[in-house]
Write a protein that holds these residues in place. Structure first.
Motif, PDB file in Angstrom:
ATOM      1  N   THR A 220       0.823  -1.213   0.000  1.00 46.09           N
ATOM      2  CA  THR A 220       0.000   0.000   0.000  1.00 46.09           C
ATOM      3  C   THR A 220       0.856   1.262   0.000  1.00 46.09           C
ATOM      4  O   THR A 220       0.608   2.195  -0.779  1.00 46.09           O
TER       5      THR A 220
ATOM      6  N   THR B  18       2.900   1.627  -3.405  1.00 48.48           N
ATOM      7  CA  THR B  18       2.060   2.055  -4.525  1.00 48.48           C
ATOM      8  C   THR B  18       1.668   3.518  -4.379  1.00 48.48           C
ATOM      9  O   THR B  18       1.729   4.294  -5.351  1.00 48.48           O
ATOM     10  N   ALA B  19       1.269   3.909  -3.167  1.00 49.57           N
ATOM     11  CA  ALA B  19       0.883   5.302  -2.934  1.00 49.57           C
ATOM     12  C   ALA B  19       2.060   6.242  -3.175  1.00 49.57           C
ATOM     13  O   ALA B  19       1.926   7.277  -3.846  1.00 49.57           O
TER      14      ALA B  19
ATOM     15  N   LEU C  67       2.290  -2.678  -6.641  1.00 51.07           N
ATOM     16  CA  LEU C  67       1.035  -3.379  -6.921  1.00 51.07           C
ATOM     17  C   LEU C  67       1.217  -4.892  -6.902  1.00 51.07           C
ATOM     18  O   LEU C  67       0.328  -5.629  -6.451  1.00 51.07           O
TER      19      LEU C  67
ATOM     20  N   ALA D 155     -13.363  -1.715   0.238  1.00 51.58           N
ATOM     21  CA  ALA D 155     -13.308  -0.330  -0.234  1.00 51.58           C
ATOM     22  C   ALA D 155     -12.149   0.434   0.383  1.00 51.58           C
ATOM     23  O   ALA D 155     -11.633   1.390  -0.213  1.00 51.58           O
TER      24      ALA D 155
ATOM     25  N   VAL E  30      -9.105  -0.504   0.820  1.00 52.74           N
ATOM     26  CA  VAL E  30      -7.801  -0.745   0.190  1.00 52.74           C
ATOM     27  C   VAL E  30      -7.501   0.279  -0.912  1.00 52.74           C
ATOM     28  O   VAL E  30      -6.465   0.959  -0.866  1.00 52.74           O
ATOM     29  N   PRO E  31      -8.358   0.446  -1.940  1.00 53.40           N
ATOM     30  CA  PRO E  31      -8.040   1.483  -2.941  1.00 53.40           C
ATOM     31  C   PRO E  31      -8.066   2.888  -2.352  1.00 53.40           C
ATOM     32  O   PRO E  31      -7.317   3.763  -2.811  1.00 53.40           O
ATOM     33  N   LEU E  32      -8.907   3.087  -1.329  1.00 52.74           N
ATOM     34  CA  LEU E  32      -8.945   4.403  -0.686  1.00 52.74           C
ATOM     35  C   LEU E  32      -7.618   4.700   0.005  1.00 52.74           C
ATOM     36  O   LEU E  32      -7.144   5.841  -0.013  1.00 52.74           O
TER      37      LEU E  32
ATOM     38  N   VAL F 285      -4.680   3.670  -0.946  1.00 53.19           N
ATOM     39  CA  VAL F 285      -3.687   3.997  -1.972  1.00 53.19           C
ATOM     40  C   VAL F 285      -3.882   5.430  -2.468  1.00 53.19           C
ATOM     41  O   VAL F 285      -2.912   6.199  -2.598  1.00 53.19           O
ATOM     42  N   LEU F 286      -5.127   5.806  -2.732  1.00 58.53           N
ATOM     43  CA  LEU F 286      -5.398   7.149  -3.251  1.00 58.53           C
ATOM     44  C   LEU F 286      -5.094   8.225  -2.212  1.00 58.53           C
ATOM     45  O   LEU F 286      -4.428   9.230  -2.514  1.00 58.53           O
TER      46      LEU F 286
ATOM     47  N   ASN G  69      -1.034   4.392   5.594  1.00 56.82           N
ATOM     48  CA  ASN G  69      -1.426   2.980   5.675  1.00 56.82           C
ATOM     49  C   ASN G  69      -1.515   2.426   7.096  1.00 56.82           C
ATOM     50  O   ASN G  69      -2.319   1.533   7.340  1.00 56.82           O
TER      51      ASN G  69
END
Length: 289
Positions: free
Chosen positions: A90, A93-94, A148, A168, A170-172, A174-175, A238
């Motif tokens: 995480t 990637t971020a 990733l 939900a 997990v992608p939040l 990263v963003l 994270n």
């Protein structure tokens, strides 16, 4: 240098419309400059492929070090390998996304010292967009891909009872993590207006923060964990949401609802970074002055 020339964009009556126009111009200019550098990079496709793979391989050594640790221990600070891989994936990637978009701003101090920043000030385009897009390095995608891949491994092996909220999150993560790192990049660049040679200081919070967040918070002193939670809020990249996803307790006693805070913390950090950037740009008086 007039403030209008520094910020870029035609004068528009009212502060809100003016800021909206400048933001739109900045995004457009950033896209055009990035497209130019991408075309330049793709003119040598084999070279790009080799450098991107090299970037991926170089960053992969961080995770290899973690694998070597787990070849001797079953848990690190009470966290299993898939859980640590989740932290690693995480944050990597971020950070990779923020580094791809804004990594070039760490060269601002060099521009301040040699006077080349003055060239950007006279263009009718926001300076931040020009600095961020300058020498856009598409090879940095290698770091994103590597993060990733590790994240995919973690999601496939970690023992978690998945719920819609956890999925939900997990992608939040990263963003919002990418936005937090972006804020640190911009704030560090603003500091270089004063220090002029502070790339190492900026890197301590960006690259250093990324390395810190790859490991469980339980292995660090509680004062350090509090510092990256309440002072420089990198823990919201994270650590805080990951403890909710993995069903773990915070080592400093944060309540579970803090996992909902990353979007708000990221928005506040971006706003603070924008203010710092404007203050630094106004304080700039050109080289030699």
């Amino acid at each position: 240098m007039a403030e209008g020339a520094r910020e870029g964009g035609p004068p528009v009556r009212g502060r809100v419309p003016l800021r909206g126009v400048r933001a739109a111009e900045g995004v457009r200019a950033y896209g055009l400059i990035v497209a130019m550098w991408v075309r330049s990079t793709m003119a040598y496709r084999l070279s790009f492929a080799m450098t991107a793979f090299g970037n991926l391989a170089a960053t992969a050594f961080d995770f290899v070090a973690i694998l070597l640790m787990f070849s001797h221990v079953e848990a690190l600070g009470g966290w299993s390998l898939p859980e640590v891989a989740f932290l690693y994936g995480t944050t990597s990637t971020a950070f990779g996304l923020a580094d791809l978009v804004l990594g070039s701003v760490d060269r601002l101090g060099r521009r301040v010292r040699d006077g080349t920043l003055d060239v950007l000030l006279v263009r009718p385009v926001p300076v931040l967009a020009q600095v961020a897009a300058d020498r856009f390095a598409l090879r940095r995608l290698g770091r994103v891909v590597q993060g990733l891949l590790v994240l995919g491994y973690a999601l496939a092996t970690v023992e978690v009872q998945w719920t819609p909220a956890r999925v939900a999150a997990v992608p939040l993560m990263v963003l919002c993590g990418g936005a937090l790192f972006a804020a640190v990049f911009v704030a560090g660049a603003a500091f270089q207006f004063l220090a002029q040679d502070a790339a190492e200081v900026q890197n301590a919070f960006t690259y250093g923060g990324n390395t810190l967040l790859q490991y469980p918070p339980s292995i660090f002193a509680k004062d350090l964990v509090r510092g990256v939670t309440f002072v420089v809020p990198l823990a919201f990249v994270n650590w805080v949401p990951a403890m909710y996803v993995l069903g773990r307790q915070s080592p400093i006693g944060l309540p579970a609802w803090c996992a909902l805070l990353p979007p708000f913390v990221a928005a506040a950090a971006l706003a603070a970074a924008a203010l710092a950037w404007r203050a630094g740009l106004r304080a700039y008086r050109s080289t030699g002055s």
